[in-house]
Design a protein around this motif. Structure first.
Motif, PDB file in Angstrom:
ATOM      1  N   SER A 173       0.816  -1.214   0.000  1.00  0.00           N
ATOM      2  CA  SER A 173       0.000   0.000   0.000  1.00  0.00           C
ATOM      3  C   SER A 173       0.851   1.267   0.000  1.00  0.00           C
ATOM      4  CB  SER A 173      -0.953  -0.003   1.202  1.00  0.00           C
ATOM      5  OG  SER A 173      -0.212   0.084   2.399  1.00  0.00           O
ATOM      6  N   LYS A 174       2.025   1.225   0.631  1.00  0.00           N
ATOM      7  CA  LYS A 174       2.826   2.442   0.747  1.00  0.00           C
ATOM      8  C   LYS A 174       3.809   2.651  -0.400  1.00  0.00           C
ATOM      9  CE  LYS A 174       3.021   2.295   5.772  1.00  0.00           C
ATOM     10  NZ  LYS A 174       3.894   1.689   6.770  1.00  0.00           N
ATOM     11  N   VAL A 175       4.382   1.545  -0.907  1.00  0.00           N
ATOM     12  CA  VAL A 175       5.480   1.677  -1.873  1.00  0.00           C
ATOM     13  C   VAL A 175       4.966   1.665  -3.305  1.00  0.00           C
ATOM     14  CG1 VAL A 175       7.668   0.686  -2.656  1.00  0.00           C
ATOM     15  CG2 VAL A 175       7.005   0.499  -0.242  1.00  0.00           C
ATOM     16  N   HIS A 176       5.382   2.655  -4.079  1.00  0.00           N
ATOM     17  CA  HIS A 176       5.096   2.672  -5.513  1.00  0.00           C
ATOM     18  C   HIS A 176       6.370   3.101  -6.237  1.00  0.00           C
ATOM     19  CE1 HIS A 176       3.997   6.552  -3.717  1.00  0.00           C
ATOM     20  NE2 HIS A 176       4.756   6.984  -4.711  1.00  0.00           N
ATOM     21  N   LEU A 177       6.280   3.361  -7.527  1.00  0.00           N
ATOM     22  CA  LEU A 177       7.488   3.746  -8.253  1.00  0.00           C
ATOM     23  C   LEU A 177       7.630   5.260  -8.290  1.00  0.00           C
ATOM     24  CD1 LEU A 177       7.411   1.199 -11.217  1.00  0.00           C
ATOM     25  CD2 LEU A 177       8.442   0.962  -8.947  1.00  0.00           C
ATOM     26  N   CYS A 178       8.865   5.731  -8.091  1.00  0.00           N
ATOM     27  CA  CYS A 178       9.177   7.156  -8.147  1.00  0.00           C
ATOM     28  C   CYS A 178       8.700   7.718  -9.489  1.00  0.00           C
ATOM     29  CB  CYS A 178      10.684   7.354  -7.992  1.00  0.00           C
ATOM     30  SG  CYS A 178      11.227   9.042  -8.316  1.00  0.00           S
ATOM     31  N   LYS A 179       8.007   8.832  -9.431  1.00  0.00           N
ATOM     32  CA  LYS A 179       7.423   9.428 -10.625  1.00  0.00           C
ATOM     33  C   LYS A 179       8.506   9.800 -11.645  1.00  0.00           C
ATOM     34  CE  LYS A 179       4.068  13.015 -11.747  1.00  0.00           C
ATOM     35  NZ  LYS A 179       3.551  14.321 -11.352  1.00  0.00           N
ATOM     36  N   ARG A 180       9.710  10.093 -11.155  1.00  0.00           N
ATOM     37  CA  ARG A 180      10.773  10.523 -12.048  1.00  0.00           C
ATOM     38  C   ARG A 180      11.648   9.354 -12.531  1.00  0.00           C
ATOM     39  NH1 ARG A 180      14.312  15.108  -9.640  1.00  0.00           N
ATOM     40  NH2 ARG A 180      12.426  16.384  -9.866  1.00  0.00           N
ATOM     41  N   CYS A 181      12.205   8.586 -11.592  1.00  0.00           N
ATOM     42  CA  CYS A 181      13.223   7.590 -11.984  1.00  0.00           C
ATOM     43  C   CYS A 181      12.728   6.149 -11.920  1.00  0.00           C
ATOM     44  CB  CYS A 181      14.463   7.739 -11.121  1.00  0.00           C
ATOM     45  SG  CYS A 181      14.266   7.075  -9.453  1.00  0.00           S
ATOM     46  N   GLN A 182      11.526   5.925 -11.382  1.00  0.00           N
ATOM     47  CA  GLN A 182      10.933   4.589 -11.275  1.00  0.00           C
ATOM     48  C   GLN A 182      11.604   3.663 -10.267  1.00  0.00           C
ATOM     49  OE1 GLN A 182       8.810   3.257 -15.016  1.00  0.00           O
ATOM     50  NE2 GLN A 182      10.698   4.035 -15.897  1.00  0.00           N
ATOM     51  N   PHE A 183      12.368   4.243  -9.347  1.00  0.00           N
ATOM     52  CA  PHE A 183      12.876   3.453  -8.217  1.00  0.00           C
ATOM     53  C   PHE A 183      11.745   3.390  -7.182  1.00  0.00           C
ATOM     54  CE2 PHE A 183      15.556   3.291  -4.212  1.00  0.00           C
ATOM     55  CZ  PHE A 183      16.008   1.992  -4.411  1.00  0.00           C
ATOM     56  N   PHE A 184      11.918   2.543  -6.143  1.00  0.00           N
ATOM     57  CA  PHE A 184      10.880   2.457  -5.111  1.00  0.00           C
ATOM     58  C   PHE A 184      10.788   3.759  -4.319  1.00  0.00           C
ATOM     59  CE2 PHE A 184      11.900  -2.286  -5.063  1.00  0.00           C
ATOM     60  CZ  PHE A 184      10.858  -2.586  -5.910  1.00  0.00           C
ATOM     61  N   ALA A 185       9.569   4.184  -4.026  1.00  0.00           N
ATOM     62  CA  ALA A 185       9.363   5.420  -3.278  1.00  0.00           C
ATOM     63  C   ALA A 185       8.098   5.327  -2.444  1.00  0.00           C
ATOM     64  CB  ALA A 185       9.242   6.590  -4.244  1.00  0.00           C
ATOM     65  N   GLU A 186       8.091   6.053  -1.328  1.00  0.00           N
ATOM     66  CA  GLU A 186       6.845   6.169  -0.561  1.00  0.00           C
ATOM     67  C   GLU A 186       6.191   7.519  -0.847  1.00  0.00           C
ATOM     68  OE1 GLU A 186       6.800   5.007   3.572  1.00  0.00           O
ATOM     69  OE2 GLU A 186       8.070   3.270   3.185  1.00  0.00           O
ATOM     70  N   ASP A 187       7.016   8.545  -1.141  1.00  0.00           N
ATOM     71  CA  ASP A 187       6.483   9.840  -1.571  1.00  0.00           C
ATOM     72  C   ASP A 187       6.373   9.820  -3.093  1.00  0.00           C
ATOM     73  OD1 ASP A 187       6.662  10.700   1.077  1.00  0.00           O
ATOM     74  OD2 ASP A 187       8.766  11.247   0.797  1.00  0.00           O
ATOM     75  N   GLU A 188       6.036  10.984  -3.655  1.00  0.00           N
ATOM     76  CA  GLU A 188       5.942  11.045  -5.118  1.00  0.00           C
ATOM     77  C   GLU A 188       7.308  10.778  -5.757  1.00  0.00           C
ATOM     78  OE1 GLU A 188       4.906  14.751  -7.759  1.00  0.00           O
ATOM     79  OE2 GLU A 188       3.059  13.772  -7.112  1.00  0.00           O
ATOM     80  N   LEU A 189       8.362  11.355  -5.134  1.00  0.00           N
ATOM     81  CA  LEU A 189       9.720  11.103  -5.612  1.00  0.00           C
ATOM     82  C   LEU A 189      10.466  10.234  -4.604  1.00  0.00           C
ATOM     83  CD1 LEU A 189      10.827  14.634  -6.931  1.00  0.00           C
ATOM     84  CD2 LEU A 189       9.903  12.709  -8.248  1.00  0.00           C
ATOM     85  N   CYS A 190      11.449   9.439  -5.098  1.00  0.00           N
ATOM     86  CA  CYS A 190      12.208   8.557  -4.209  1.00  0.00           C
ATOM     87  C   CYS A 190      13.255   9.362  -3.430  1.00  0.00           C
ATOM     88  CB  CYS A 190      12.899   7.469  -5.010  1.00  0.00           C
ATOM     89  SG  CYS A 190      14.268   8.077  -6.000  1.00  0.00           S
ATOM     90  N   ALA A 191      13.884   8.706  -2.463  1.00  0.00           N
ATOM     91  CA  ALA A 191      14.879   9.362  -1.611  1.00  0.00           C
ATOM     92  C   ALA A 191      16.032   9.933  -2.431  1.00  0.00           C
ATOM     93  CB  ALA A 191      15.414   8.362  -0.585  1.00  0.00           C
ATOM     94  N   LEU A 192      16.395   9.258  -3.518  1.00  0.00           N
ATOM     95  CA  LEU A 192      17.523   9.691  -4.344  1.00  0.00           C
ATOM     96  C   LEU A 192      17.166  10.926  -5.162  1.00  0.00           C
ATOM     97  CD1 LEU A 192      18.491   6.086  -5.315  1.00  0.00           C
ATOM     98  CD2 LEU A 192      20.024   7.665  -4.114  1.00  0.00           C
ATOM     99  N   CYS A 193      15.993  10.942  -5.759  1.00  0.00           N
ATOM    100  CA  CYS A 193      15.558  12.096  -6.548  1.00  0.00           C
ATOM    101  C   CYS A 193      15.323  13.317  -5.659  1.00  0.00           C
ATOM    102  CB  CYS A 193      14.298  11.761  -7.343  1.00  0.00           C
ATOM    103  SG  CYS A 193      14.616  10.753  -8.800  1.00  0.00           S
TER     104      CYS A 193
END
Lengths: 199, 199
Positions: A53-73
């Motif tokens: 429910s919490k994890v989806h793909l980063c809107k920018r790089c498609q890595f795992f993310a809980e927010d819209e963007l992942c920790a790296l982006c």
């Protein structure tokens, strides 16, 4: 008449979809969860539901993310003109472990593999191309496995991106031929980054 | 700052409680479930919950059951005067696979192991003793592992049950099927000699 209750068999079968888990391991896991690991089982079920429910793909790089963007982006310290293209999220984790790379990522979630029925279309080239333009990327590092599929995907991507005036490089052959990225040790990965060459 | 979202790390950690699953395997499993296996993940979560809510221990023999009694205790064809004592439910499945035994079972859910802090009390001797009396058992087969713990548990159970006038036997020790003589350890060979039978 089967000896085991249907729910035990169903649990074994559900565990068998996990990578590297055969019938025997799955049976052992199911019995463990039912006999000794009841609280672990509940925790596992909750962890699966939580992750789904919490994890989806980063809107920018498609890595795992809980927010819209992942920790790296979201990380302001990363270099924003260099893009590392990988097959899957696990590859990002492996590269981060090497501490050699400080740019952004682009996760393809697939690789060109005619054998597995995956063509060019699975690579999402438009999405990558669009990122290069809109984010002003100078260099694209193709960090794909040194396999036949990796070679083919690199060639295809280099050709497809050639008109965009972006430098396209590939990891050095410091990696063993036939090696998968996720299983490469940090030192080898580090060498492969510093010795990368133009395609 | 960690690269992976907390829910992914939590999922890996929850998977690590499974037998024979280390950090690397757990990470691969978590990534698989999140990237490719979303429907498998939901099915797994449901299977765990289903098994936990439906499966409990058979009131009589302590094997897995969905009803009050397990499939084996409910089976009218089984011999009802012979009882096979095993450590865990998985042992019942192994014995059933051999098709050699047709009596009832008694699952201890433990073995005498001072090293692991498990004493006699974990064996539930009163429960076993009570079954022998109330069900009119003629023979108790101790089907425990040929380990130090198995030996100690067998000795203890044989002594504890000696006053009940029930025949107590233990599985034969010898060479395994397909075993080569040159690779058989001394203790096994020694047992195989002393327990030899007419051809």
């Amino acid at each position: 008449m089967p000896v085991l209750p249907p729910a035990v068999t169903a649990l074994s079968r559900a565990l068998m979809v996990l990578p590297s888990v055969g019938e025997r391991s799955a049976t052992r896991m199911a019995h463990f969860l039912l006999a000794e690991g009841r609280s672990a089982a509940e925790a596992l079920s909750r962890a699966i539901e939580g992750a789904m429910s919490k994890v989806h793909l980063c809107k920018r790089c498609q890595f795992f993310a809980e927010d819209e963007l992942c920790a790296l982006c979201q990380d302001d310290i990363r270099e924003r003109t260099i893009l590392c293209v990988v097959e899957k999220p696990l590859d990002v984790v492996a590269i981060e472990r090497s501490r050699e790379y400080h740019g952004l990522y682009h996760v393809l979630h697939g690789i060109w593999s005619p054998v597995k029925g995956r063509g060019h279309d699975c690579l999402g080239i438009e999405r990558l191309s669009e990122r290069i333009d809109s984010e002003g990327i100078d260099e694209v590092i193709l960090a794909l496995g040194m396999t036949v599929e990796g070679d083919a995907t690199c060639l295809y991507l280099a050709q497809a991106l050639s008109s965009q005036g972006v430098k396209v490089t590939r990891l050095a052959q410091g990696m063993p031929k036939g090696g998968e990225l996720e299983f490469t040790d940090e030192r080898t990965l580090s060498r492969a980054f510093s010795g990368r060459s133009s395609v």
